[in-house]
Design a protein around this motif. Structure first.
Motif, mmCIF file in Angstrom:
data_model
loop_
_atom_site.group_PDB
_atom_site.id
_atom_site.type_symbol
_atom_site.label_atom_id
_atom_site.label_comp_id
_atom_site.label_asym_id
_atom_site.label_seq_id
_atom_site.Cartn_x
_atom_site.Cartn_y
_atom_site.Cartn_z
ATOM 1 N N ARG A 199 0.817 -1.213 0.000
ATOM 2 C CA ARG A 199 0.000 0.000 0.000
ATOM 3 C C ARG A 199 0.858 1.274 0.000
ATOM 4 N NH1 ARG A 199 -5.213 0.281 1.058
ATOM 5 N NH2 ARG A 199 -5.197 -1.793 1.973
ATOM 6 N N ASP A 200 1.955 1.293 0.730
ATOM 7 C CA ASP A 200 2.798 2.488 0.823
ATOM 8 C C ASP A 200 3.819 2.594 -0.306
ATOM 9 O OD1 ASP A 200 1.459 3.247 3.131
ATOM 10 O OD2 ASP A 200 2.874 2.206 4.446
ATOM 11 N N SER A 201 3.869 1.628 -1.193
ATOM 12 C CA SER A 201 4.840 1.643 -2.295
ATOM 13 C C SER A 201 4.386 2.473 -3.486
ATOM 14 C CB SER A 201 5.120 0.217 -2.766
ATOM 15 O OG SER A 201 5.692 -0.526 -1.731
ATOM 16 N N SER A 202 3.098 2.835 -3.530
ATOM 17 C CA SER A 202 2.532 3.642 -4.621
ATOM 18 C C SER A 202 2.696 2.995 -5.986
ATOM 19 C CB SER A 202 3.129 5.042 -4.624
ATOM 20 O OG SER A 202 2.827 5.689 -3.424
ATOM 21 N N LEU A 203 2.576 1.671 -6.052
ATOM 22 C CA LEU A 203 2.619 0.957 -7.322
ATOM 23 C C LEU A 203 1.213 0.964 -7.913
ATOM 24 C CD1 LEU A 203 4.775 -2.109 -6.231
ATOM 25 C CD2 LEU A 203 5.549 -0.001 -7.330
ATOM 26 N N THR A 204 1.077 1.441 -9.140
ATOM 27 C CA THR A 204 -0.248 1.620 -9.724
ATOM 28 C C THR A 204 -0.347 1.023 -11.117
ATOM 29 O OG1 THR A 204 0.302 3.781 -10.663
ATOM 30 C CG2 THR A 204 -0.627 3.762 -8.434
ATOM 31 N N TRP A 205 -1.560 0.633 -11.435
ATOM 32 C CA TRP A 205 -1.956 0.266 -12.790
ATOM 33 C C TRP A 205 -3.098 1.205 -13.154
ATOM 34 C CZ3 TRP A 205 -2.415 -5.594 -14.165
ATOM 35 C CH2 TRP A 205 -1.275 -6.283 -13.763
ATOM 36 N N SER A 206 -3.070 1.730 -14.366
ATOM 37 C CA SER A 206 -4.132 2.629 -14.817
ATOM 38 C C SER A 206 -4.640 2.161 -16.179
ATOM 39 C CB SER A 206 -3.603 4.058 -14.905
ATOM 40 O OG SER A 206 -4.612 4.929 -15.326
ATOM 41 N N PHE A 207 -5.910 1.732 -16.216
ATOM 42 C CA PHE A 207 -6.536 1.218 -17.435
ATOM 43 C C PHE A 207 -7.365 2.311 -18.083
ATOM 44 C CE2 PHE A 207 -6.023 -2.457 -14.680
ATOM 45 C CZ PHE A 207 -5.597 -3.461 -15.535
ATOM 46 N N GLN A 208 -7.213 2.460 -19.393
ATOM 47 C CA GLN A 208 -8.069 3.374 -20.150
ATOM 48 C C GLN A 208 -8.132 2.869 -21.586
ATOM 49 O OE1 GLN A 208 -6.995 7.497 -20.073
ATOM 50 N NE2 GLN A 208 -8.682 8.082 -21.382
ATOM 51 N N GLY A 209 -9.338 2.623 -22.061
ATOM 52 C CA GLY A 209 -9.500 2.112 -23.426
ATOM 53 C C GLY A 209 -8.818 0.770 -23.572
ATOM 54 N N ARG A 210 -7.774 0.706 -24.362
ATOM 55 C CA ARG A 210 -6.988 -0.520 -24.565
ATOM 56 C C ARG A 210 -5.535 -0.356 -24.099
ATOM 57 N NH1 ARG A 210 -10.611 -3.499 -24.117
ATOM 58 N NH2 ARG A 210 -12.217 -3.647 -25.663
ATOM 59 N N ILE A 211 -5.271 0.716 -23.351
ATOM 60 C CA ILE A 211 -3.918 1.014 -22.880
ATOM 61 C C ILE A 211 -3.857 0.880 -21.364
ATOM 62 C CG2 ILE A 211 -2.115 2.793 -22.741
ATOM 63 C CD1 ILE A 211 -2.561 1.768 -25.581
ATOM 64 N N LEU A 212 -2.783 0.263 -20.883
ATOM 65 C CA LEU A 212 -2.509 0.125 -19.461
ATOM 66 C C LEU A 212 -1.200 0.836 -19.158
ATOM 67 C CD1 LEU A 212 -2.732 -1.111 -16.596
ATOM 68 C CD2 LEU A 212 -1.757 -3.214 -17.556
ATOM 69 N N GLU A 213 -1.234 1.774 -18.200
ATOM 70 C CA GLU A 213 -0.018 2.426 -17.724
ATOM 71 C C GLU A 213 0.307 1.840 -16.363
ATOM 72 O OE1 GLU A 213 1.200 6.911 -17.599
ATOM 73 O OE2 GLU A 213 0.287 6.369 -15.679
ATOM 74 N N ILE A 214 1.569 1.447 -16.179
ATOM 75 C CA ILE A 214 2.050 0.860 -14.932
ATOM 76 C C ILE A 214 3.169 1.763 -14.432
ATOM 77 C CG2 ILE A 214 3.120 -1.172 -13.904
ATOM 78 C CD1 ILE A 214 1.911 -2.748 -16.325
ATOM 79 N N ARG A 215 3.048 2.219 -13.160
ATOM 80 C CA ARG A 215 4.073 3.144 -12.655
ATOM 81 C C ARG A 215 4.084 3.194 -11.141
ATOM 82 N NH1 ARG A 215 3.318 9.293 -13.331
ATOM 83 N NH2 ARG A 215 3.907 8.779 -15.432
#
Length: 137
Positions: A41-57
């Motif tokens: 939870r405190d590592s701020s690892l995220t996945w962001s889905f939109q349309g057909r693109i996934l951003e991982i950061r």
């Protein structure tokens, strides 16, 4: 007449991802074979889905840990593939080794995740060896 031609010439792309679309925080990753559990939870690892693109950061730090990839969401499975590292000053290289993605729960460059849970607030994805737990951010 011009308006009618303009409207028929443009195809609006709409997402059919439902609750999957949006910004997800990884809260923990479980190793299925050993029942290991890692709080993230405190590592701020995220996945962001939109349309057909996934951003991982990693959301809170300016790092080179920003990845963009394609995904498909069909039949209760999320398929992640064609992963690139974002390099602002140069061409974005295609990832050839999954090592930098492991902290995000991705162990293969072409990965399939079973969607165990998905609603407006929580998501659980399972690969062959891991269970990734998310909260909508």
């Amino acid at each position: 007449m011009t308006m009618a031609l303009t409207l028929t010439a443009c195809e609006l792309e709409t997402s059919t991802n439902g609750d999957l679309d949006g910004f997800w925080l990884i809260t923990s990753i479980d190793t299925l074979a050993t029942h290991g559990h890692k709080e993230l939870r405190d590592s701020s690892l995220t996945w962001s889905f939109q349309g057909r693109i996934l951003e991982i950061r990693r959301a809170i730090h300016q790092t080179d840990e920003i990845f963009i990839c394609k995904f498909e969401h069909e039949g209760g499975v999320v398929h992640v593939f064609d992963i690139y590292r974002i390099k602002r000053e140069q061409e974005d290289p295609k990832i050839e080794d999954p090592a930098p993605l492991r902290s995000f729960g991705i162990n293969q460059l072409d990965e399939h995740f079973l969607v165990a849970t998905l609603n407006a607030d929580h998501m659980v994805l399972q690969s062959n060896g891991l269970q990734i737990n998310f909260e909508k951010y």
